[in-house]
Design a protein around this motif. Structure first.
Motif, mmCIF file in Angstrom:
data_model
loop_
_atom_site.group_PDB
_atom_site.id
_atom_site.type_symbol
_atom_site.label_atom_id
_atom_site.label_comp_id
_atom_site.label_asym_id
_atom_site.label_seq_id
_atom_site.Cartn_x
_atom_site.Cartn_y
_atom_site.Cartn_z
ATOM 1 N N LEU A 51 0.824 -1.207 0.000
ATOM 2 C CA LEU A 51 0.000 0.000 0.000
ATOM 3 C C LEU A 51 0.862 1.263 0.000
ATOM 4 O O LEU A 51 0.589 2.216 -0.739
ATOM 5 C CB LEU A 51 -0.932 -0.015 1.219
ATOM 6 C CG LEU A 51 -2.094 0.961 1.154
ATOM 7 C CD1 LEU A 51 -3.002 0.638 -0.026
ATOM 8 C CD2 LEU A 51 -2.905 0.938 2.450
ATOM 9 N N SER A 52 1.957 1.274 0.804
ATOM 10 C CA SER A 52 2.791 2.481 0.836
ATOM 11 C C SER A 52 3.505 2.668 -0.503
ATOM 12 O O SER A 52 3.805 3.793 -0.903
ATOM 13 C CB SER A 52 3.785 2.430 2.001
ATOM 14 O OG SER A 52 4.809 1.502 1.730
ATOM 15 N N GLY A 53 3.760 1.555 -1.208
ATOM 16 C CA GLY A 53 4.346 1.648 -2.554
ATOM 17 C C GLY A 53 3.412 2.378 -3.503
ATOM 18 O O GLY A 53 3.833 3.239 -4.277
ATOM 19 N N VAL A 54 2.102 2.035 -3.411
ATOM 20 C CA VAL A 54 1.109 2.698 -4.264
ATOM 21 C C VAL A 54 1.025 4.179 -3.894
ATOM 22 O O VAL A 54 0.993 5.061 -4.763
ATOM 23 C CB VAL A 54 -0.279 2.028 -4.105
ATOM 24 C CG1 VAL A 54 -1.345 2.784 -4.880
ATOM 25 C CG2 VAL A 54 -0.228 0.585 -4.576
ATOM 26 N N VAL A 89 0.687 4.146 -13.357
ATOM 27 C CA VAL A 89 1.397 3.016 -12.748
ATOM 28 C C VAL A 89 0.838 2.735 -11.355
ATOM 29 O O VAL A 89 0.681 1.577 -10.958
ATOM 30 C CB VAL A 89 2.915 3.294 -12.692
ATOM 31 C CG1 VAL A 89 3.647 2.137 -12.058
ATOM 32 C CG2 VAL A 89 3.441 3.539 -14.089
ATOM 33 N N ALA A 90 0.503 3.811 -10.602
ATOM 34 C CA ALA A 90 -0.084 3.624 -9.271
ATOM 35 C C ALA A 90 -1.390 2.839 -9.384
ATOM 36 O O ALA A 90 -1.648 1.915 -8.613
ATOM 37 C CB ALA A 90 -0.337 4.982 -8.623
ATOM 38 N N LEU A 91 -2.179 3.200 -10.390
ATOM 39 C CA LEU A 91 -3.466 2.528 -10.609
ATOM 40 C C LEU A 91 -3.249 1.056 -10.961
ATOM 41 O O LEU A 91 -3.931 0.168 -10.454
ATOM 42 C CB LEU A 91 -4.201 3.236 -11.757
ATOM 43 C CG LEU A 91 -5.714 3.124 -11.746
ATOM 44 C CD1 LEU A 91 -6.285 3.850 -10.540
ATOM 45 C CD2 LEU A 91 -6.288 3.691 -13.039
ATOM 46 N N LEU A 92 -2.248 0.828 -11.819
ATOM 47 C CA LEU A 92 -1.942 -0.542 -12.244
ATOM 48 C C LEU A 92 -1.533 -1.404 -11.051
ATOM 49 O O LEU A 92 -2.038 -2.514 -10.857
ATOM 50 C CB LEU A 92 -0.813 -0.504 -13.279
ATOM 51 C CG LEU A 92 -0.364 -1.866 -13.772
ATOM 52 C CD1 LEU A 92 -0.991 -2.138 -15.121
ATOM 53 C CD2 LEU A 92 1.135 -1.957 -13.880
ATOM 54 N N VAL A 93 -0.611 -0.878 -10.213
ATOM 55 C CA VAL A 93 -0.137 -1.647 -9.057
ATOM 56 C C VAL A 93 -1.288 -1.851 -8.068
ATOM 57 O O VAL A 93 -1.463 -2.936 -7.514
ATOM 58 C CB VAL A 93 1.068 -0.946 -8.383
ATOM 59 C CG1 VAL A 93 1.484 -1.681 -7.121
ATOM 60 C CG2 VAL A 93 2.236 -0.867 -9.352
ATOM 61 N N PHE A 94 -2.110 -0.805 -7.872
ATOM 62 C CA PHE A 94 -3.252 -0.918 -6.965
ATOM 63 C C PHE A 94 -4.204 -2.012 -7.455
ATOM 64 O O PHE A 94 -4.652 -2.863 -6.697
ATOM 65 C CB PHE A 94 -3.990 0.425 -6.887
ATOM 66 C CG PHE A 94 -5.236 0.371 -6.050
ATOM 67 C CD1 PHE A 94 -5.150 0.355 -4.660
ATOM 68 C CD2 PHE A 94 -6.491 0.317 -6.638
ATOM 69 C CE1 PHE A 94 -6.292 0.280 -3.881
ATOM 70 C CE2 PHE A 94 -7.640 0.246 -5.866
ATOM 71 C CZ PHE A 94 -7.538 0.230 -4.485
ATOM 72 N N PHE A 95 -4.472 -1.999 -8.751
ATOM 73 C CA PHE A 95 -5.397 -2.970 -9.332
ATOM 74 C C PHE A 95 -4.836 -4.389 -9.210
ATOM 75 O O PHE A 95 -5.493 -5.290 -8.699
ATOM 76 C CB PHE A 95 -5.646 -2.608 -10.803
ATOM 77 C CG PHE A 95 -6.711 -3.438 -11.439
ATOM 78 C CD1 PHE A 95 -8.053 -3.185 -11.185
ATOM 79 C CD2 PHE A 95 -6.383 -4.480 -12.287
ATOM 80 C CE1 PHE A 95 -9.044 -3.961 -11.764
ATOM 81 C CE2 PHE A 95 -7.369 -5.260 -12.869
ATOM 82 C CZ PHE A 95 -8.706 -4.995 -12.605
ATOM 83 N N ALA A 96 -3.561 -4.567 -9.655
ATOM 84 C CA ALA A 96 -2.982 -5.916 -9.720
ATOM 85 C C ALA A 96 -2.666 -6.474 -8.338
ATOM 86 O O ALA A 96 -2.844 -7.664 -8.094
ATOM 87 C CB ALA A 96 -1.721 -5.897 -10.584
ATOM 88 N N SER A 97 -2.194 -5.611 -7.415
ATOM 89 C CA SER A 97 -1.673 -6.140 -6.149
ATOM 90 C C SER A 97 -2.661 -6.051 -5.002
ATOM 91 O O SER A 97 -2.529 -6.776 -4.027
ATOM 92 C CB SER A 97 -0.405 -5.381 -5.749
ATOM 93 O OG SER A 97 0.499 -5.404 -6.800
ATOM 94 N N ILE A 98 -3.610 -5.139 -5.068
ATOM 95 C CA ILE A 98 -4.527 -4.978 -3.937
ATOM 96 C C ILE A 98 -5.935 -5.434 -4.310
ATOM 97 O O ILE A 98 -6.525 -6.282 -3.640
ATOM 98 C CB ILE A 98 -4.521 -3.516 -3.438
ATOM 99 C CG1 ILE A 98 -3.114 -3.203 -2.903
ATOM 100 C CG2 ILE A 98 -5.581 -3.305 -2.361
ATOM 101 C CD1 ILE A 98 -2.882 -1.796 -2.498
#
Ligand code: ZN
Ligand code: ZN
Length: 451
Positions: free
Chosen positions: A320-323, A334-343
């Motif tokens: 979460l802190s990465g996003v 990229v934030a949206l992508l990581v949020f979608f894929a990882s969270i």
């Protein structure tokens, strides 16, 4: 198989009446164009059995009951496929021989190949993570390419491939675990994260890597596995009488008459795979895997997935802190992508599978088609959560500049990888046909044959 061998059964009569469902608008034309003998195809998702003749090249036949794709008219020319896989084999070697990315910070340079990250993860005691990355990014794609060359090579010169059925089964089961395209997304995220801090160079291997991904995508686009299966071993003819129980092979698609009382453990008459009416212990296994995934989900989100040390300051990063830091830096896509894929994806996957399991256990008859579609989405999307793991593996390899800057993997990454793998195994062990079993004695039973 000739037409006569199935014409005695009610399946064929029924399909003559109803025809098979095509998604294309011009259903009528497509049906008239279809040629050759009809063959039995069992839907993987709901178990309905269809008798389908040869399809036009650009058509996909869909299941009448649940709308899942059954088979397509793709010609799967062995010569073209062999050329694609041979080119991919050359590019795989190139992709592993040179640096994939390089990093310059204040005159210090660091380069990384595809295997540098996994090797460093193993050195730092994160060997399960290192092994996982090297297996899904390098070993499995290479095995897929090799097995296809071993199958298609002999076929193009008119010979039967050695252990062809075994190689086809191997290729089929490895496919969801071949994750080069997800690694590419991980590389892009790593690139975006680094580009503000330092100058990043793209290596020769990156281009070869993208080439392999495109070639494998092209091969998948023009392959209909049923065509290759027929070239390896023709389907033995099947004589059907009304009311005979059927079993379908999950590996090669062959539909067989089930021996009396058999539920599973019978070998497929074509490829030798063990046949089972439903995946064995599907519900118990899926529940157990989901429970384990839920337990790992907690440390995956609480523990740091990596620690960034820059000019002596160490800062642990959770998912979460990465996003959040991507958002703070203005990198919204990229934030949206990581949020979608990882969270989002892991949570939706866990909830979705629990819902499907409960719907089976409570014998729900509601929204069977939608539930089947949701299962297909869950099965296809889950692997993309590996993006974060791949990003960490490339960051660990590149940002290794002593006191100046370094990135170390954290225990959260291990837990997160466990969540992704366990949910993937969970969705693979769930049998969507169980959802349709509630219709067994009702309306659907009279309309369709099922396995
Ligand atoms: Zn179906
Ligand atoms: Zn089989």
């Amino acid at each position: 198989m000739n037409n006569d061998s199935i014409s005695r059964g009610p399946v064929d009569q029924q399909s003559q009446n109803e025809g098979f469902r095509l998604r294309a608008k011009d259903m009528k034309t497509a049906r008239m164009e279809s040629t050759g003998p009809r063959r039995l195809i069992a839907c993987h998702e709901c178990g309905s059995v269809h008798a389908i003749a040869g399809l036009p090249v650009d058509r996909v036949a869909h299941c009448r009951t649940c709308d899942s794709p059954l088979t397509s008219g793709k010609r799967s020319e062995p010569e073209s496929l062999l050329a694609i896989y041979l080119a991919a084999a050359v590019l795989v070697v190139v992709a592993h021989s040179f640096p994939i990315m390089g990093l310059d910070i204040q005159g210090k340079t660091q380069t990384a190949t595809l295997v540098t990250g996994p090797a460093m993860l193993i050195q730092q005691g994160m060997w399960p993570l290192g092994l996982l990355v090297v297996i899904v990014v390098s070993v499995i794609p290479s095995l897929r390419i090799l097995s296809n060359i071993l199958i298609l090579g002999p076929i193009t010169i008119g010979r039967r491939p050695w252990a062809g059925a075994w190689l086809m089964r191997l290729g089929g089961s490895l496919k969801p675990w071949s994750m080069m395209e997800i690694m590419l997304l991980g590389l892009i995220v790593a690139y975006v994260k680094l580009i503000d801090l330092a100058s990043v160079q793209l290596g020769l291997s990156l281009y070869a890597f993208v080439g392999v991904i495109l070639l494998l995508l092209l091969a998948d686009l023009i392959t209909e596995p049923a065509v290759i299966w027929d070239k390896i071993r023709a389907r033995p003819p099947l004589s059907l009488a009304a009311g005979q129980p059927l079993l379908a092979c999950h590996a090669c698609g062959q539909v067989d008459v089930a021996p009396a009382g058999a539920q599973h453990g019978v070998a497929c008459s074509r490829c030798g795979a063990s046949l089972h009416r439903r995946k064995p212990n599907s519900l118990a296994r899926t529940w157990a895997l989901l429970l384990a995934a839920t337990i790992f989900y907690i440390p995956a989100n609480l523990l740091p997935v990596m620690t960034v040390t820059y000019l002596g300051n160490s800062e642990p990063d959770t998912i979460l802190s990465g996003v959040k830091s991507l958002l703070a830096a203005g990198m919204f896509p990229v934030a949206l992508l990581v949020f979608f894929a990882s969270i989002l994806v892991p949570v939706l996957k866990l909830c979705g599978l629990v819902w499907l399991l409960l719907s089976v256990q409570f014998k729900s008859r509601q929204r069977l088609r939608q539930r089947t579609k949701i299962y297909r989405i869950i099965e296809g999307v889950g692997r993309w959560s590996m993006v974060d793991i791949f990003m960490i593996s490339i960051l660990v390899a590149l940002v290794e500049l002593g006191a100046l800057a370094r990135i170390d993997p954290g225990p959260g990454a291990l837990a997160f990888a466990a969540v992704v793998i366990l949910t993937m195994l969970g969705s693979a062990s769930f049998d969507p046909k169980l959802m349709w079993d509630v219709e067994e004695d009702g309306r659907e039973r009279t309309r369709n044959w099922r396995v």
